[in-house]
Design an enzyme around this catalytic site. Structure first.
Site, PDB file in Angstrom:
ATOM      1  N   LYS A 119     -12.650  -0.647   6.182  1.00 41.19           N
ATOM      2  CA  LYS A 119     -11.469  -2.460   6.818  1.00 41.19           C
ATOM      3  C   LYS A 119     -11.461  -2.029   8.009  1.00 41.19           C
ATOM      4  CE  LYS A 119      -7.283  -2.291   3.452  1.00 41.19           C
ATOM      5  NZ  LYS A 119      -7.568  -3.585   2.878  1.00 41.19           N
ATOM      6  N   TRP A 132       0.581  -1.118  -0.339  1.00 46.08           N
ATOM      7  CA  TRP A 132      -0.166  -0.050   0.030  1.00 46.08           C
ATOM      8  C   TRP A 132       0.801   1.082   0.145  1.00 46.08           C
ATOM      9  CZ3 TRP A 132      -4.563  -0.595  -1.873  1.00 46.08           C
ATOM     10  CH2 TRP A 132      -5.031  -1.772  -1.613  1.00 46.08           C
ATOM     11  N   ASP A 168      -2.057   6.907   7.046  1.00 47.71           N
ATOM     12  CA  ASP A 168      -2.472   6.148   5.839  1.00 47.71           C
ATOM     13  C   ASP A 168      -3.147   5.581   7.297  1.00 47.71           C
ATOM     14  OD1 ASP A 168      -4.157   4.709   4.885  1.00 47.71           O
ATOM     15  OD2 ASP A 168      -2.595   3.699   3.067  1.00 47.71           O
TER      16      ASP A 168
END
Length: 368
Positions: free
Chosen positions: A199, A106, A175
């Site tokens: 998530k 990511w 993030d």
């Protein structure tokens, strides 16, 4: 679903497990919201019903996540991946650089997208360690004229997290998608925190962004309107039709979290659940192994391997047969992964740990 007994143990990495209590509330309200004769998702986003939902969700997000008053919260479409581009678009002005920690899949995606919009460099790359740990502050190679350091606080695929926050002379951008509201943040270090809701906080379709108000005066204005943080902040995230259903569900999840004891309770529960699985791994005499350095082990995404791929396939097949779902590791790394987000009950983790012990007892290493 009429009872808890119908529910599987859902270890999906995203979309996430949601509280059964929240799902039932939404089910009851879905067709006729508060006697209005229609669903909330059919109503105007500027009507009184949704306005109340959005205002409450914003207030709860600040309260539950313990966000200081000098931040604003934004609810935007596009998930975290759109933010990979919006961050450098908005924060980098002439002569400024964006520093990034490449901690895995990511983070690498954030770097790839950011390079299209500004002067980006990698302050540390975990490739040589196969992305099995996070860097120390001393390992970060920071350059002059750096506007921010971007970190992915928890890598969902690799199962690693920042246990210690970087000590640098520039603001952090984080993030936090896969550990959103599962741990407290040192807000004084951050200018912007973001993540996809799917998530840990609700259904897919929304990014939640917390941005320091003072930096909005200095963001780039030479952008399409939807891409500007200052416009979204000024309009209370109502510049365009917002992601109505995710906001509605997000608010309900926040109420549930507050009822459970808030951020402190979620943080404690995350440590307990991950601890139970890591004990199952570490006490298996090497039958299960975790590739992540102990100090950097994620408390949300527990990755592990078995002695052979054949045994892993058998493990995944038999676990699914007893209701332990979505334990397959990401296709890029293989193995197994248990995502144990806020709403996943401790009983699900206990069931998995028990299954792991039974499986290793019943499947000797020589069978692999």
């Amino acid at each position: 679903m009429n009872s808890d007994s119908n529910r599987k143990h859902n270890f999906s990495a995203g979309p996430c497990t949601l509280p059964l209590e929240v799902l039932r509330q939404a089910q009851q309200e879905f067709v006729d919201y508060q006697g209005a004769g229609m669903s909330l998702i059919e109503m105007s986003h500027r009507g009184k019903h949704f306005d109340a939902v959005a205002v409450e969700a914003m207030a709860l997000s600040m309260e539950v996540f313990q966000v200081p008053d000098d931040f604003s919260v934004l609810f935007l479409q596009g998930g975290a991946m759109l933010q990979f581009s919006m961050i450098p678009m908005n924060l980098l002005t002439h002569g400024q650089k964006g520093a990034y920690v490449n901690s895995g899949a990511w983070a690498d995606g954030a770097i790839t997208d950011a390079k299209a919009y500004g002067d980006i460099y990698t302050a540390w790359d975990g490739a040589e360690n196969n992305y099995t740990r996070m860097p120390t502050s001393a390992e970060l190679a920071m350059q002059d004229h750096t506007r921010y350091l971007h970190i992915t606080t928890n890598e969902t695929i690799g199962g690693i997290r920042f246990a210690e926050w970087p000590e640098v002379d520039v603001p952090l951008v984080g993030d936090v998608s896969s550990e959103y509201m599962a741990r407290r943040l040192p807000w004084e270090k951050f200018d912007l925190v973001y993540g996809g809701a799917q998530k840990n906080l609700g259904p897919a379709g929304m990014a939640v962004i917390f941005i320091r108000k003072s930096i909005l005066e200095h963001t780039n204005r030479d952008l399409g309107r939807y891409l500007r943080y200052d416009i979204h902040e000024a309009s209370g995230s109502m510049f365009n039709t917002p992601p109505v259903f995710p906001i509605y569900m997000f608010g309900k999840v926040l109420k549930w979290m507050k009822k459970q004891g808030g951020l402190a309770a979620m943080e404690t529960l995350a440590a307990e659940k991950s601890g139970a699985l890591y004990r199952a791994i570490d006490d298996s005499d090497g039958y299960y192994t975790c590739p992540v350095e102990v100090a950097c082990r994620s408390q949300m995404n527990v990755v592990f391997r078995l002695p052979s791929e054949q045994l892993e396939q058998k493990f995944l097949s038999e676990s699914a047969q007893v209701g332990l779902m979505n334990l397959k590791g990401h296709r890029s790394v293989g193995g197994c992964r248990a995502s144990i987000y806020n709403a996943l009950p401790k009983s699900s983790v206990d069931a998995l740990a028990e299954f792991m012990a039974d499986f290793s007892d019943n499947n000797a290493r020589t069978n692999g």
